[in-house]
Design an enzyme around this catalytic site. Structure first.
Site, PDB file in Angstrom:
ATOM      1  N   ALA A 124      45.077  17.233  -0.387  1.00 49.15           N
ATOM      2  CA  ALA A 124      44.915  15.789  -0.629  1.00 49.15           C
ATOM      3  C   ALA A 124      43.719  15.604  -1.577  1.00 49.15           C
ATOM      4  O   ALA A 124      42.788  14.847  -1.312  1.00 49.15           O
ATOM      5  CB  ALA A 124      44.731  15.019   0.667  1.00 49.15           C
ATOM      6  N   MET A 144      41.243  21.238   2.200  1.00 42.81           N
ATOM      7  CA  MET A 144      42.422  20.977   3.029  1.00 42.81           C
ATOM      8  C   MET A 144      43.455  20.183   2.221  1.00 42.81           C
ATOM      9  O   MET A 144      44.344  19.553   2.793  1.00 42.81           O
ATOM     10  CB  MET A 144      42.027  20.231   4.301  1.00 42.81           C
ATOM     11  N   HIS A 186      41.040  14.946  -4.526  1.00 49.22           N
ATOM     12  CA  HIS A 186      40.567  13.774  -5.269  1.00 49.22           C
ATOM     13  C   HIS A 186      39.471  14.241  -6.223  1.00 49.22           C
ATOM     14  O   HIS A 186      39.127  15.437  -6.270  1.00 49.22           O
ATOM     15  CB  HIS A 186      40.075  12.674  -4.316  1.00 49.22           C
ATOM     16  N   GLY A 225      31.051  20.313  -0.846  1.00 47.99           N
ATOM     17  CA  GLY A 225      30.456  19.006  -1.101  1.00 47.99           C
ATOM     18  C   GLY A 225      29.411  18.664  -0.051  1.00 47.99           C
ATOM     19  O   GLY A 225      29.538  19.033   1.118  1.00 47.99           O
ATOM     20  N   ARG A 226      28.382  17.942  -0.492  1.00 50.73           N
ATOM     21  CA  ARG A 226      27.325  17.527   0.447  1.00 50.73           C
ATOM     22  C   ARG A 226      27.747  16.339   1.297  1.00 50.73           C
ATOM     23  O   ARG A 226      27.011  15.923   2.170  1.00 50.73           O
ATOM     24  CB  ARG A 226      26.053  17.176  -0.328  1.00 50.73           C
ATOM     25  N   HIS A 264      36.853  16.739  -5.073  1.00 51.89           N
ATOM     26  CA  HIS A 264      37.239  18.158  -5.079  1.00 51.89           C
ATOM     27  C   HIS A 264      37.224  18.716  -6.509  1.00 51.89           C
ATOM     28  O   HIS A 264      36.791  19.841  -6.746  1.00 51.89           O
ATOM     29  CB  HIS A 264      38.657  18.327  -4.527  1.00 51.89           C
TER      30      HIS A 264
HETATM   31  O1  PAF Z   1      35.781  20.401   4.100  1.00 50.10           O
HETATM   32  C1  PAF Z   1      36.965  20.777   4.286  1.00 50.10           C
HETATM   33  O2  PAF Z   1      37.887  20.385   3.572  1.00 50.10           O
HETATM   34  C2  PAF Z   1      37.267  21.727   5.424  1.00 50.10           C
HETATM   35  O3  PAF Z   1      36.462  21.476   6.521  1.00 50.10           O
HETATM   36  C3  PAF Z   1      37.181  23.196   5.012  1.00 50.10           C
HETATM   37  C4  PAF Z   1      35.765  23.593   4.604  1.00 50.10           C
HETATM   38  C5  PAF Z   1      38.142  23.482   3.872  1.00 50.10           C
HETATM   39  C6  PAF Z   1      37.571  24.104   6.192  1.00 50.10           C
HETATM   40  O4  PAF Z   1      38.871  23.831   6.628  1.00 50.10           O
END
Ligand code: PAF
Length: 301
Positions: free
Chosen positions: A47, A45, A49, A162-163, A52
């Site tokens: 933003a 989504m 960091h 991610g876990r 990610h």
């Molecule tokens: O983990 C997230 O950032 C969101 O829940 C995802 C998997 C991208 C779905 O919108």
């Protein structure tokens, strides 16, 4: 004749190509697959960091072409949640992705994901009912619906999650298996700040004082992990350690949980011998809801 694997493209060492049209992305990726290239996909989504970026780096090691989606999915936010103020920084995100690098960034407009007349929701029964489920009604239906759509936009791929969002990961695994989607779902360990705090886009909401208080989550998990390591197998005792670690430091506890990491259900009694256990927390520090977890017996924290 055996197919030779094509080398990764030149463009992977520069800024990623940003696309808003899912159809255009799908056509490019279908061409890549026909040429024998594999696709790695990291849905986000934005933003972004380091957590990610670690997922994107992982995608780079398992696939030839790396795709990241950035879509703040409205259907997974409740009416009183932070959709309007969710941090958005597309330029910053693309700059970060160029350092990894990613090849493509899909940034679909809301109408491309939920066109007028859209009427389908993907619901996974059971796994979304506990933990965050009761506190965020409809959240997991929003997640599974958008992830199913994103998987369909990208096509066959390895998708990396991610876990930290452990329940989300399990729900997505179930959905992918049940719908026989041509996607391999991979879960990666939580990336933490030097003081142990789990990285999250929502950490940027925290004031410096709240940021210090927020370390209560990882410290509580560490206390439970130490208990488990010392041989404690009573979920109630381990959950008490989680609550004690949070007491007086967070503003509200949504839940603490020690239970079965596969079913996300509590065990009727003690943790069975030889089994791991999920220890998970959701708590508010100020107005910010934070989650964290550790799989006791499987990972250190
Ligand atoms: O983990 C997230 O950032 C969101 O829940 C995802 C998997 C991208 C779905 O919108």
């Amino acid at each position: 004749m055996a197919q030779t694997r094509k080398p990764a493209r030149k463009r992977s060492t520069t800024r990623p190509v940003v696309l808003s049209d899912p159809g255009e992305l799908r056509a490019i990726l279908d061409r890549d697959r026909r040429r024998g290239r594999s696709i790695g996909f990291v849905p986000t989504m934005g933003a972004l960091h380091e957590g990610h970026l670690e997922l994107v780096r992982r995608a780079r090691t398992v696939a030839d072409v790396v795709v990241v989606s950035i879509f703040v999915n409205p259907t997974q936010f409740g009416p009183n949640e932070d959709l309007a103020r969710y941090p958005r920084d597309l330029d910053g995100d693309v700059r970060l992705l160029a350092t990894v690098p990613a090849d493509f960034v899909l940034v679909p407009p809301v109408e491309a994901v939920y066109p007028p007349g859209h009427a389908t929701t993907v619901h996974v029964a059971g796994l979304g009912d506990g933990l965050c489920g009761p506190h965020r009604p409809g959240h997991f239906d929003g997640v599974t619906t958008v992830v199913a759509k994103l998987f369909s936009m990208v096509g066959p791929c390895t998708a990396i999650f991610g876990r930290k969002d452990f329940q989300q990961l399990q729900v997505i695994r179930r959905m992918t298996a049940d719908l026989e989607l041509p996607v391999e779902v991979v879960g990666r360990p939580t990336v933490r700040e030097p003081d142990g705090m789990a990285m999250s886009s929502r950490n940027r909401y925290l004031s410096p004082a709240d940021r210090r208080r927020a370390t209560a989550l990882v410290e509580a998990l560490r206390a439970a992990a130490a208990g488990f390591q010392a041989g404690e197998r009573e979920p109630a005792t381990l959950e008490r350690k989680l609550r004690d670690g949070l007491a007086g430091r967070v503003d509200r506890i949504d839940y603490v949980f020690v239970g079965n990491p596969e079913t996300l259900q509590p065990w009727p009694g003690a943790i069975p011998p030889g089994r791991t256990a999920l220890a998970a927390i959701a708590a508010f520090v100020g107005a910010t809801r934070l989650i964290d977890n550790v799989e006791l017996g499987a990972e250190t924290i």
